[in-house]
Design a protein around this motif. Structure first.
Motif, PDB file in Angstrom:
ATOM      1  N   PRO A  64       0.805  -1.222   0.000  1.00 41.12           N
ATOM      2  CA  PRO A  64       0.000   0.000   0.000  1.00 41.12           C
ATOM      3  C   PRO A  64       0.842   1.277   0.000  1.00 41.12           C
ATOM      4  O   PRO A  64       0.462   2.256  -0.614  1.00 41.12           O
ATOM      5  N   ARG A  65       1.976   1.271   0.673  1.00 45.21           N
ATOM      6  CA  ARG A  65       2.774   2.500   0.770  1.00 45.21           C
ATOM      7  C   ARG A  65       3.866   2.573  -0.283  1.00 45.21           C
ATOM      8  O   ARG A  65       4.094   3.606  -0.881  1.00 45.21           O
ATOM      9  N   GLU A  66       4.619   1.497  -0.463  1.00 44.41           N
ATOM     10  CA  GLU A  66       5.680   1.471  -1.466  1.00 44.41           C
ATOM     11  C   GLU A  66       5.987   0.032  -1.822  1.00 44.41           C
ATOM     12  O   GLU A  66       5.962  -0.842  -0.972  1.00 44.41           O
ATOM     13  N   ASP A  67       6.263  -0.194  -3.080  1.00 45.72           N
ATOM     14  CA  ASP A  67       6.553  -1.546  -3.536  1.00 45.72           C
ATOM     15  C   ASP A  67       7.971  -1.942  -3.150  1.00 45.72           C
ATOM     16  O   ASP A  67       8.857  -1.098  -3.057  1.00 45.72           O
ATOM     17  N   GLU A  68       8.162  -3.239  -2.920  1.00 52.51           N
ATOM     18  CA  GLU A  68       9.481  -3.771  -2.590  1.00 52.51           C
ATOM     19  C   GLU A  68       9.959  -4.644  -3.741  1.00 52.51           C
ATOM     20  O   GLU A  68       9.190  -5.437  -4.283  1.00 52.51           O
ATOM     21  N   TYR A  69      11.214  -4.490  -4.076  1.00 56.59           N
ATOM     22  CA  TYR A  69      11.826  -5.240  -5.168  1.00 56.59           C
ATOM     23  C   TYR A  69      12.933  -6.093  -4.566  1.00 56.59           C
ATOM     24  O   TYR A  69      13.766  -5.577  -3.811  1.00 56.59           O
ATOM     25  N   ILE A  70      12.938  -7.384  -4.893  1.00 49.52           N
ATOM     26  CA  ILE A  70      13.997  -8.259  -4.402  1.00 49.52           C
ATOM     27  C   ILE A  70      14.649  -8.959  -5.591  1.00 49.52           C
ATOM     28  O   ILE A  70      14.001  -9.241  -6.598  1.00 49.52           O
ATOM     29  N   LEU A  71      15.929  -9.216  -5.450  1.00 51.82           N
ATOM     30  CA  LEU A  71      16.719  -9.824  -6.514  1.00 51.82           C
ATOM     31  C   LEU A  71      17.813 -10.645  -5.865  1.00 51.82           C
ATOM     32  O   LEU A  71      18.410 -10.218  -4.869  1.00 51.82           O
ATOM     33  N   SER A  72      18.060 -11.825  -6.411  1.00 56.77           N
ATOM     34  CA  SER A  72      19.145 -12.661  -5.902  1.00 56.77           C
ATOM     35  C   SER A  72      19.798 -13.408  -7.058  1.00 56.77           C
ATOM     36  O   SER A  72      19.137 -13.733  -8.050  1.00 56.77           O
ATOM     37  N   PHE A  73      21.091 -13.658  -6.901  1.00 61.39           N
ATOM     38  CA  PHE A  73      21.819 -14.451  -7.894  1.00 61.39           C
ATOM     39  C   PHE A  73      23.104 -14.963  -7.268  1.00 61.39           C
ATOM     40  O   PHE A  73      23.559 -14.458  -6.238  1.00 61.39           O
ATOM     41  N   ARG A  74      23.659 -15.991  -7.914  1.00 64.12           N
ATOM     42  CA  ARG A  74      24.957 -16.537  -7.511  1.00 64.12           C
ATOM     43  C   ARG A  74      25.995 -16.048  -8.499  1.00 64.12           C
ATOM     44  O   ARG A  74      25.754 -16.004  -9.702  1.00 64.12           O
ATOM     45  N   THR A  75      27.158 -15.694  -7.983  1.00 61.24           N
ATOM     46  CA  THR A  75      28.251 -15.217  -8.815  1.00 61.24           C
ATOM     47  C   THR A  75      29.557 -15.478  -8.072  1.00 61.24           C
ATOM     48  O   THR A  75      29.554 -16.053  -6.986  1.00 61.24           O
ATOM     49  N   ASP A  76      30.667 -15.037  -8.637  1.00 59.36           N
ATOM     50  CA  ASP A  76      31.933 -15.204  -7.920  1.00 59.36           C
ATOM     51  C   ASP A  76      32.055 -14.116  -6.854  1.00 59.36           C
ATOM     52  O   ASP A  76      31.388 -13.069  -6.911  1.00 59.36           O
ATOM     53  N   GLY A  77      32.887 -14.342  -5.864  1.00 58.27           N
ATOM     54  CA  GLY A  77      33.035 -13.435  -4.737  1.00 58.27           C
ATOM     55  C   GLY A  77      33.489 -12.042  -5.121  1.00 58.27           C
ATOM     56  O   GLY A  77      33.019 -11.046  -4.556  1.00 58.27           O
ATOM     57  N   ASP A  78      34.396 -11.935  -6.101  1.00 62.03           N
ATOM     58  CA  ASP A  78      34.873 -10.608  -6.527  1.00 62.03           C
ATOM     59  C   ASP A  78      33.754  -9.793  -7.167  1.00 62.03           C
ATOM     60  O   ASP A  78      33.626  -8.594  -6.916  1.00 62.03           O
ATOM     61  N   THR A  79      32.943 -10.447  -7.977  1.00 59.14           N
ATOM     62  CA  THR A  79      31.825  -9.757  -8.621  1.00 59.14           C
ATOM     63  C   THR A  79      30.803  -9.328  -7.576  1.00 59.14           C
ATOM     64  O   THR A  79      30.274  -8.210  -7.633  1.00 59.14           O
ATOM     65  N   ALA A  80      30.531 -10.179  -6.603  1.00 58.44           N
ATOM     66  CA  ALA A  80      29.599  -9.830  -5.526  1.00 58.44           C
ATOM     67  C   ALA A  80      30.098  -8.596  -4.779  1.00 58.44           C
ATOM     68  O   ALA A  80      29.324  -7.698  -4.461  1.00 58.44           O
ATOM     69  N   ALA A  81      31.411  -8.527  -4.545  1.00 56.71           N
ATOM     70  CA  ALA A  81      31.989  -7.365  -3.866  1.00 56.71           C
ATOM     71  C   ALA A  81      31.814  -6.098  -4.707  1.00 56.71           C
ATOM     72  O   ALA A  81      31.530  -5.020  -4.170  1.00 56.71           O
ATOM     73  N   ARG A  82      31.962  -6.212  -6.029  1.00 50.96           N
ATOM     74  CA  ARG A  82      31.774  -5.050  -6.903  1.00 50.96           C
ATOM     75  C   ARG A  82      30.312  -4.584  -6.914  1.00 50.96           C
ATOM     76  O   ARG A  82      30.032  -3.386  -6.932  1.00 50.96           O
ATOM     77  N   VAL A  83      29.381  -5.535  -6.882  1.00 48.59           N
ATOM     78  CA  VAL A  83      27.965  -5.176  -6.826  1.00 48.59           C
ATOM     79  C   VAL A  83      27.691  -4.420  -5.524  1.00 48.59           C
ATOM     80  O   VAL A  83      27.014  -3.394  -5.517  1.00 48.59           O
ATOM     81  N   ALA A  84      28.243  -4.905  -4.427  1.00 45.72           N
ATOM     82  CA  ALA A  84      28.070  -4.230  -3.130  1.00 45.72           C
ATOM     83  C   ALA A  84      28.689  -2.834  -3.165  1.00 45.72           C
ATOM     84  O   ALA A  84      28.093  -1.867  -2.685  1.00 45.72           O
ATOM     85  N   GLU A  85      29.860  -2.701  -3.750  1.00 44.17           N
ATOM     86  CA  GLU A  85      30.537  -1.408  -3.838  1.00 44.17           C
ATOM     87  C   GLU A  85      29.735  -0.416  -4.678  1.00 44.17           C
ATOM     88  O   GLU A  85      29.688   0.778  -4.387  1.00 44.17           O
ATOM     89  N   ASP A  86      29.048  -0.916  -5.706  1.00 43.26           N
ATOM     90  CA  ASP A  86      28.255  -0.064  -6.590  1.00 43.26           C
ATOM     91  C   ASP A  86      27.069   0.582  -5.874  1.00 43.26           C
ATOM     92  O   ASP A  86      26.528   1.567  -6.341  1.00 43.26           O
ATOM     93  N   LEU A  87      26.681   0.065  -4.712  1.00 48.23           N
ATOM     94  CA  LEU A  87      25.591   0.681  -3.950  1.00 48.23           C
ATOM     95  C   LEU A  87      26.009   2.028  -3.376  1.00 48.23           C
ATOM     96  O   LEU A  87      25.162   2.847  -3.039  1.00 48.23           O
ATOM     97  N   ARG A  88      27.310   2.246  -3.253  1.00 50.22           N
ATOM     98  CA  ARG A  88      27.873   3.507  -2.752  1.00 50.22           C
ATOM     99  C   ARG A  88      27.517   3.772  -1.288  1.00 50.22           C
ATOM    100  O   ARG A  88      27.321   4.910  -0.875  1.00 50.22           O
ATOM    101  N   SER A  89      27.438   2.694  -0.522  1.00 50.05           N
ATOM    102  CA  SER A  89      27.190   2.837   0.910  1.00 50.05           C
ATOM    103  C   SER A  89      28.385   3.509   1.556  1.00 50.05           C
ATOM    104  O   SER A  89      29.520   3.330   1.126  1.00 50.05           O
ATOM    105  N   GLU A  90      28.123   4.293   2.583  1.00 51.74           N
ATOM    106  CA  GLU A  90      29.207   4.977   3.276  1.00 51.74           C
ATOM    107  C   GLU A  90      30.056   4.011   4.089  1.00 51.74           C
ATOM    108  O   GLU A  90      31.192   4.316   4.426  1.00 51.74           O
ATOM    109  N   GLU A  91      29.506   2.849   4.407  1.00 54.62           N
ATOM    110  CA  GLU A  91      30.228   1.822   5.153  1.00 54.62           C
ATOM    111  C   GLU A  91      30.362   0.575   4.287  1.00 54.62           C
ATOM    112  O   GLU A  91      29.426   0.223   3.564  1.00 54.62           O
ATOM    113  N   PRO A  92      31.489  -0.116   4.352  1.00 50.93           N
ATOM    114  CA  PRO A  92      31.617  -1.363   3.591  1.00 50.93           C
ATOM    115  C   PRO A  92      30.719  -2.441   4.197  1.00 50.93           C
ATOM    116  O   PRO A  92      30.316  -2.339   5.362  1.00 50.93           O
TER     117      PRO A  92
END
Length: 170
Positions: free
Chosen positions: A73-101
């Protein structure tokens, strides 16, 4: 008590009742926050729609790619999951631009409504060694994701250099 005092007391009682009604509903299935709307999984809303909303490119060679859209009712939620290599997963996390790792989340029991269970996956908050990072894209001036209020990632180490990435956004 004056007439004005009685009116204020009555108004206060009505407001408290409304607040209790809203807070007790808690976004459960069947709530109607928007006219005629209720929480449900969008038919046909899959990994492509989730990735497009999040502005995430599913890495080439990723496997077990799954996604869904939960209409709320207030906002839709989007979820996504996949398997990949650890380095690629780290790059995806880095692309979020979080202030904390990404950091350990800590195990919690699943008390919220299942999200990733809808995809046949465990809830990432329940995974023992998953790393977590979250970000408000507009707050970090990520103009690619100006329509995303919140985004989070969990990275589960699967061993042998593989990882499962869990993404959630609204």
């Amino acid at each position: 008590m004056t007439v004005r005092g009685k009116a204020c007391t009555a108004l206060s009682a009505v407001l408290v009742s409304m607040l209790l009604l809203v807070s007790c509903s808690g976004g459960q299935a069947g709530d109607t926050g928007r006219e005629g709307a209720s929480t449900h999984w969008k038919e046909g809303g899959g990994a492509g729609e989730a990735a497009a909303f999040m502005k995430v490119r599913v890495p080439e060679g990723a496997t077990e790619v799954k996604g869904a859209v939960r209409v709320n009712p207030r906002e839709d939620e989007y979820i996504l999951s996949f398997r990949t290599d650890g380095d690629t997963a780290a790059r995806v996390a880095e692309d979020l631009r979080s202030e904390e790792p990404p950091a350990p989340w800590g195990v919690v029991s699943a008390q919220e409504p299942e999200l990733f269970g809808h995809l046949g996956l465990p809830e990432p908050k329940t995974l023992e060694d998953a790393l977590w990072a979250g970000v408000c894209p507009p707050c970090v001036k990520d103009h690619r994701r100006r329509d995303v209020a919140w985004m989070e990632i969990y990275v589960e180490d699967l061993g042998a250099g593989r990882a499962r990435v869990y993404l959630r956004a609204f």
